[in-house]
Enzyme design. Structure first.
Site, short mmCIF file in Angstrom:
data_model
loop_
_atom_site.label_atom_id
_atom_site.label_comp_id
_atom_site.label_asym_id
_atom_site.label_seq_id
_atom_site.Cartn_x
_atom_site.Cartn_y
_atom_site.Cartn_z
N ASP A 145 39.69 14.10 55.38
CA ASP A 145 40.71 13.26 56.00
C ASP A 145 41.91 13.22 55.07
O ASP A 145 41.79 13.49 53.87
CB ASP A 145 40.17 11.85 56.25
CG ASP A 145 40.96 11.12 57.34
OD1 ASP A 145 40.52 11.14 58.50
OD2 ASP A 145 42.02 10.55 57.03
N ARG A 155 52.02 -2.56 59.88
CA ARG A 155 51.15 -1.97 58.85
C ARG A 155 51.82 -1.95 57.48
O ARG A 155 51.16 -2.15 56.46
CB ARG A 155 50.76 -0.56 59.27
CG ARG A 155 49.87 -0.53 60.50
CD ARG A 155 49.44 0.88 60.83
NE ARG A 155 48.55 0.90 61.99
CZ ARG A 155 47.96 2.01 62.44
NH1 ARG A 155 48.16 3.17 61.82
NH2 ARG A 155 47.16 1.94 63.49
#
Length: 293
Positions: A162, A50
Site C-alpha cells: 500500500d 482529513r
C-alpha cells in the site's frame, strides 16, 4: 467562557477554515502526480476534514498555514508521507466481495496446482496490491491456510502493499476492532483470531502469529515505474483502487502488475472495475477475474 459557547466558537472556527481553491488545486495536482489518485473539486470538503488533523498535529493555526508550510516553507519533504496517509482512501473489510475467495478456493488454486504437478509442495505467491490495513491479505491467508490443512500439497506466501505507511503498520500488528471481523466465518474466527481476556472499551482481536508469519507488508506506490517484487506471482488482487485513477494510469498499473504474474496466473479486480479499453490481453474466467495466457 461557558462550555456551550466554547463549543460554538470551535465549531465556527472549523466551519470558517478552508483551503483556497489555489491551495486545493496544488494539493490535488501533487497527489495526482505522485500516487495517481484524482481529487476533483467535489472532494475538497472531505480533504479539508482529513487535513485538519495534520493542522492540529503540527500546531498550525489553520489550513492556510498548512498549505503555506507545504509549498512556501519547504515542509513538503517532511510532510509528504503524512499528507498521503491523510488523503488516501482506505476502505477495506474482511471477506469483501466474498465470491472471489470462493472462486480462489474452489477453482483458482486447484488449477494453479495442476499446472505445477511436477513440483513437490509448490509455493503459491499471492499479492494484495492495495492492501490497506491488511483485511484482504489476512482473508487470503485464512482461506489458503484452510486449503493447506485439507490438501497438504502446497505452501503459500502473501504480500500486502500500500502507499500509506499508517495502514501498513496496522497490517503488521494484525490488530482490528471486533466489529470489523464480523464477516469472518465463525470457524475461521476460532482458528485465526485471538480475543483479549479483558476487552477494553472498544474490544479488539489479533490475527494469530502463525498466520501473521505468512503475510508480509511493504510500501509501494503503484505509480512507480517498476515494482521491486517477484515476477512469478500466482494471484494478484487489485480491487477497488483503479477507480481512483484515470484511464491512462489504470492501463500502466495493470501492465506493470501483469508483468509480475506467472503464465497461468490470475489478476482479480473489483466488481466495479474493468479492463475494457486497455491494451492488456488476458482471458476472463469470471466476473472481474482474468488469467494470464
Amino acid at each position: 467562557m461557558p462550555f456551550s459557547k466554547q463549543l460554538a466558537a470551535r465549531y465556527d472556527s472549523v466551519e470558517d477554515d478552508h483551503l483556497s481553491l489555489r491551495d486545493f488545486k496544488l494539493i490535488a495536482n501533487l497527489i495526482g502526480d505522485e500516487v495517481g489518485i484524482k481529487l476533483p473539486p467535489a472532494k475538497r470538503l472531505m480533504i479539508e476534514g482529513r487535513l485538519r488533523k495534520r493542522v492540529r498535529a503540527l500546531g498550525l493555526p489553520g489550513l492556510d498555514a498548512y498549505a503555506s508550510y507545504l509549498f512556501q516553507r519547504d515542509g513538503l519533504d517532511a510532510e509528504r508521507p503524512h499528507l498521503i496517509n491523510a488523503v488516501t482512501t482506505n476502505k477495506t473489510d474482511f471477506f469483501r466481495e466474498p465470491e472471489h475467495f470462493d472462486l480462489l478456493e474452489s477453482r483458482l488454486v486447484p488449477d494453479l496446482l495442476a499446472l505445477r504437478r511436477g513440483e513437490r509442495q509448490p509455493l503459491l505467491k499471492v499479492w494484495s496490491a492495495a492492501s490497506s490495513t491488511g483485511a484482504e491479505a489476512y482473508t487470503l491467508a485464512m482461506v489458503l491456510a484452510d486449503l493447506v490443512a485439507q490438501r497438504h500439497d502446497f505452501r503459500f506466501a502473501i504480500l500486502g502493499t500500500d502507499i500509506s505507511t499508517a495502514v501498513l503498520e496496522q497490517g503488521v500488528r494484525g490488530v482490528y476492532p471486533t466489529e470489523l471481523v464480523a464477516p469472518v466465518p465463525p470457524a475461521k474466527q476460532q482458528r485465526y483470531l485471538m480475543y483479549a481476556r479483558k476487552p477494553g472499551a472498544r474490544p479488539e482481536v489479533r490475527i494469530v502469529p502463525e498466520l501473521r508469519r505468512l503475510v508480509r507488508f511493504d510500501r509501494l506506490n503503484l505509480m512507480d515505474q517498476t515494482y521491486p517484487f517477484d515476477r512469478d506471482v500466482d494471484v494478484i488482487f487489485l480491487r477497488n483502487v483503479l477507480i481512483y485513477f484515470d484511464k491512462a494510469d489504470q492501463e500502466k498499473v495493470i501492465l506493470r502488475l501483469v508483468s509480475h504474474l506467472r503464465v497461468g496466473g490470475y489478476l482479480i479486480l473489483g466488481h466495479s472495475e474493468s479492463m475494457i479499453g486497455t491494451a492488456v490481453t488476458m482471458r476472463q474466467v469470471a466476473p472481474a477475474v482474468f488469467q494470464k495466457t
